[in-house]
Write an enzyme that holds these catalytic residues in place. Structure first.
Site, PDB file in Angstrom:
ATOM      1  N   CYS A  57       0.814  -1.212   0.000  1.00 27.76           N
ATOM      2  CA  CYS A  57       0.000   0.000   0.000  1.00 27.76           C
ATOM      3  C   CYS A  57       0.852   1.268   0.000  1.00 27.76           C
ATOM      4  O   CYS A  57       1.625   1.501   0.935  1.00 27.76           O
ATOM      5  CB  CYS A  57      -0.925  -0.003   1.217  1.00 27.76           C
ATOM      6  SG  CYS A  57      -1.891   1.521   1.382  1.00 27.76           S
ATOM      7  N   TRP A  93      -7.993  -6.822   5.108  1.00 26.42           N
ATOM      8  CA  TRP A  93      -6.581  -7.193   5.152  1.00 26.42           C
ATOM      9  C   TRP A  93      -6.431  -8.281   6.200  1.00 26.42           C
ATOM     10  O   TRP A  93      -7.106  -8.255   7.227  1.00 26.42           O
ATOM     11  CB  TRP A  93      -5.704  -6.001   5.529  1.00 26.42           C
ATOM     12  CG  TRP A  93      -5.678  -4.885   4.527  1.00 26.42           C
ATOM     13  CD1 TRP A  93      -6.407  -3.728   4.568  1.00 26.42           C
ATOM     14  CD2 TRP A  93      -4.879  -4.804   3.351  1.00 26.42           C
ATOM     15  NE1 TRP A  93      -6.114  -2.942   3.490  1.00 26.42           N
ATOM     16  CE2 TRP A  93      -5.178  -3.571   2.718  1.00 26.42           C
ATOM     17  CE3 TRP A  93      -3.939  -5.646   2.746  1.00 26.42           C
ATOM     18  CZ2 TRP A  93      -4.562  -3.157   1.537  1.00 26.42           C
ATOM     19  CZ3 TRP A  93      -3.328  -5.235   1.567  1.00 26.42           C
ATOM     20  CH2 TRP A  93      -3.632  -4.009   0.972  1.00 26.42           C
ATOM     21  N   ARG A 125     -14.427   0.350   3.765  1.00 20.70           N
ATOM     22  CA  ARG A 125     -13.238  -0.488   3.636  1.00 20.70           C
ATOM     23  C   ARG A 125     -12.300  -0.209   4.802  1.00 20.70           C
ATOM     24  O   ARG A 125     -11.963   0.939   5.061  1.00 20.70           O
ATOM     25  CB  ARG A 125     -12.494  -0.169   2.329  1.00 20.70           C
ATOM     26  CG  ARG A 125     -13.126  -0.693   1.073  1.00 20.70           C
ATOM     27  CD  ARG A 125     -12.213  -0.502  -0.135  1.00 20.70           C
ATOM     28  NE  ARG A 125     -11.945   0.896  -0.447  1.00 20.70           N
ATOM     29  CZ  ARG A 125     -10.791   1.520  -0.242  1.00 20.70           C
ATOM     30  NH1 ARG A 125      -9.772   0.862   0.313  1.00 20.70           N
ATOM     31  NH2 ARG A 125     -10.622   2.793  -0.568  1.00 20.70           N
ATOM     32  N   THR A 127      -8.889   0.341   6.108  1.00 16.80           N
ATOM     33  CA  THR A 127      -7.715   0.734   5.341  1.00 16.80           C
ATOM     34  C   THR A 127      -6.458   0.791   6.194  1.00 16.80           C
ATOM     35  O   THR A 127      -6.501   0.947   7.408  1.00 16.80           O
ATOM     36  CB  THR A 127      -7.936   2.116   4.694  1.00 16.80           C
ATOM     37  OG1 THR A 127      -8.196   3.083   5.727  1.00 16.80           O
ATOM     38  CG2 THR A 127      -9.112   2.089   3.728  1.00 16.80           C
ATOM     39  N   VAL A 128      -5.327   0.668   5.503  1.00 19.75           N
ATOM     40  CA  VAL A 128      -4.017   0.908   6.094  1.00 19.75           C
ATOM     41  C   VAL A 128      -3.443   2.158   5.440  1.00 19.75           C
ATOM     42  O   VAL A 128      -3.778   2.443   4.282  1.00 19.75           O
ATOM     43  CB  VAL A 128      -3.067  -0.293   5.890  1.00 19.75           C
ATOM     44  CG1 VAL A 128      -3.504  -1.474   6.716  1.00 19.75           C
ATOM     45  CG2 VAL A 128      -2.962  -0.694   4.412  1.00 19.75           C
ATOM     46  N   TYR A 191      -4.970   5.342  -9.411  1.00 13.08           N
ATOM     47  CA  TYR A 191      -6.172   4.579  -9.039  1.00 13.08           C
ATOM     48  C   TYR A 191      -7.384   5.047  -9.848  1.00 13.08           C
ATOM     49  O   TYR A 191      -8.264   4.240 -10.178  1.00 13.08           O
ATOM     50  CB  TYR A 191      -6.441   4.707  -7.543  1.00 13.08           C
ATOM     51  CG  TYR A 191      -5.446   3.940  -6.707  1.00 13.08           C
ATOM     52  CD1 TYR A 191      -5.662   2.603  -6.372  1.00 13.08           C
ATOM     53  CD2 TYR A 191      -4.266   4.539  -6.276  1.00 13.08           C
ATOM     54  CE1 TYR A 191      -4.742   1.887  -5.632  1.00 13.08           C
ATOM     55  CE2 TYR A 191      -3.329   3.832  -5.539  1.00 13.08           C
ATOM     56  CZ  TYR A 191      -3.570   2.504  -5.216  1.00 13.08           C
ATOM     57  OH  TYR A 191      -2.647   1.798  -4.491  1.00 13.08           O
TER      58      TYR A 191
END
Length: 338
Positions: A57, A93, A125, A127-128, A191
């Site tokens: 990521c 994840w 979502r 997220t990291v 993206y």
């Protein structure tokens, strides 16, 4: 949930990441309470938090770079998720790289657990990067856009001796302005290309991306880094996209007008950064390739098109070559020391 968290709490139930015109609309960060010493801010304390990331990521990678460059590794612990998405009905994840398939400190299998520990009805979502309060096992900040700035400023009491200044006070307004441009046109721009659902949306994002890369190629023709002789926060953010470009975005996201290696100044600049402690040594090309080419963030049709084959290339040995960027600098040092 305390009042400060309520003020920085975003309703994810209404988040839609594809707009009516087929363009990608990234969800906003959910937990944005800042770190600091004022009332309602997250306290800056060594050993209190764990930074969760995945090596694939770019948003998380930049926080890892800054954490290492500033010497915060013993202050904020690190948990690493697998590059492969778990086979679940929702995006998540997984900590399958750890023994027993759980994070050894938090005892969680999936990232969504620390999100749902705050809000059991969380539907966005997970997220990291995600900063988690270790004792409470709850995510407290996932604001990737500001996280490096917190590390660079309010976390200064824990910086290593002679830590560099990645966010000089006299340049902050200019850095923030450039970061905004890089985010929309480059970081998120790839993206917007990769997740576009219409030809028009894809081509618009594609043109914006390469127009910006052309501009930055010119900017870097007469200076070593984005703001001159020293690495700043902007370079960290730009690097996180550039280093993934030829390996993943060029093919997986159809950003295929040029590779970064085809831009003389961008490529030399990228080599310069890659050869800097904190940058290349935190870059995992295998994880990046596995995620973007094999993981199920792609639609089932796209996965079939890839046939579950991991690309063998590209040849990345050139990243260790002589870049000759020193000729643009008045100093051999890459960092402005506090």
């Amino acid at each position: 949930m305390n009042q400060s968290n309520k003020e920085n709490f975003v309703d994810t139930k209404s988040v839609k990441e594809i707009k009516a015109d087929g363009s990608f609309n990234r969800q906003v960060n959910r937990f944005t309470t800042p770190f600091g010493t004022s009332e309602g801010e997250l306290p800056v304390e060594a050993g209190r938090y764990r930074l969760l990331w995945s090596a694939v990521c770019p948003w998380a990678h930049r926080s890892i770079i800054v954490r290492k460059v500033l010497g915060l590794e013993d202050v904020i612990s690190l948990g690493t998720a697998s590059p492969m998405r778990p086979n679940l009905p929702h995006v998540d994840w997984e900590f399958s790289l750890d023994e027993g398939g759980v994070d050894p400190v938090l005892g969680i299998r999936f990232l969504s657990e620390v999100y749902k520990n705050v809000d059991a009805d969380y539907e966005g979502r997970p997220t990291v990067p995600a900063i988690v309060d270790i004792k409470e096992r709850k995510v407290v900040n996932n604001d990737y856009f500001k996280l490096t700035n917190y590390f660079e400023t309010v976390w200064a009491p824990f910086h290593k001796e002679n830590a560099p200044d990645l966010y000089p006070e006299d340049l902050r307004e200019e850095i923030d302005a450039l970061n905004h441009v890089i985010f929309h046109d480059v970081n998120n721009g790839v993206y917007k290309c990769g997740f576009a659902q219409t030809q028009e949306a894809y081509e618009q994002a594609y043109d914006t991306l390469f127009t910006r890369l052309d501009d930055l190629e010119k900017r870097l023709s007469n200076q070593r880094f984005l703001f001159g002789d020293f690495i700043t926060d902007s370079d960290v953010r730009f690097y996180a996209t550039l280093i993934r470009f030829d390996v993943a975005y060029y093919s997986a996201f159809k950003t295929n007008r040029n590779r970064i290696i085809d831009f003389p100044n961008l490529w030399g600049y990228l080599c310069d950064l890659y050869q800097t402690e904190g940058f290349g040594d935190t870059t995992d090309f295998h994880a990046i390739k596995v995620h973007y080419h094999l993981s199920n963030h792609l639609s089932s049709d796209d996965q079939k098109g890839h046939n579950n084959i991991l690309p063998k290339g590209p040849d990345l040995s050139g990243l260790l070559s002589q870049h000759n960027r020193l000729r643009l600098s008045q100093t051999d040092s890459k960092f402005l020391i506090n």
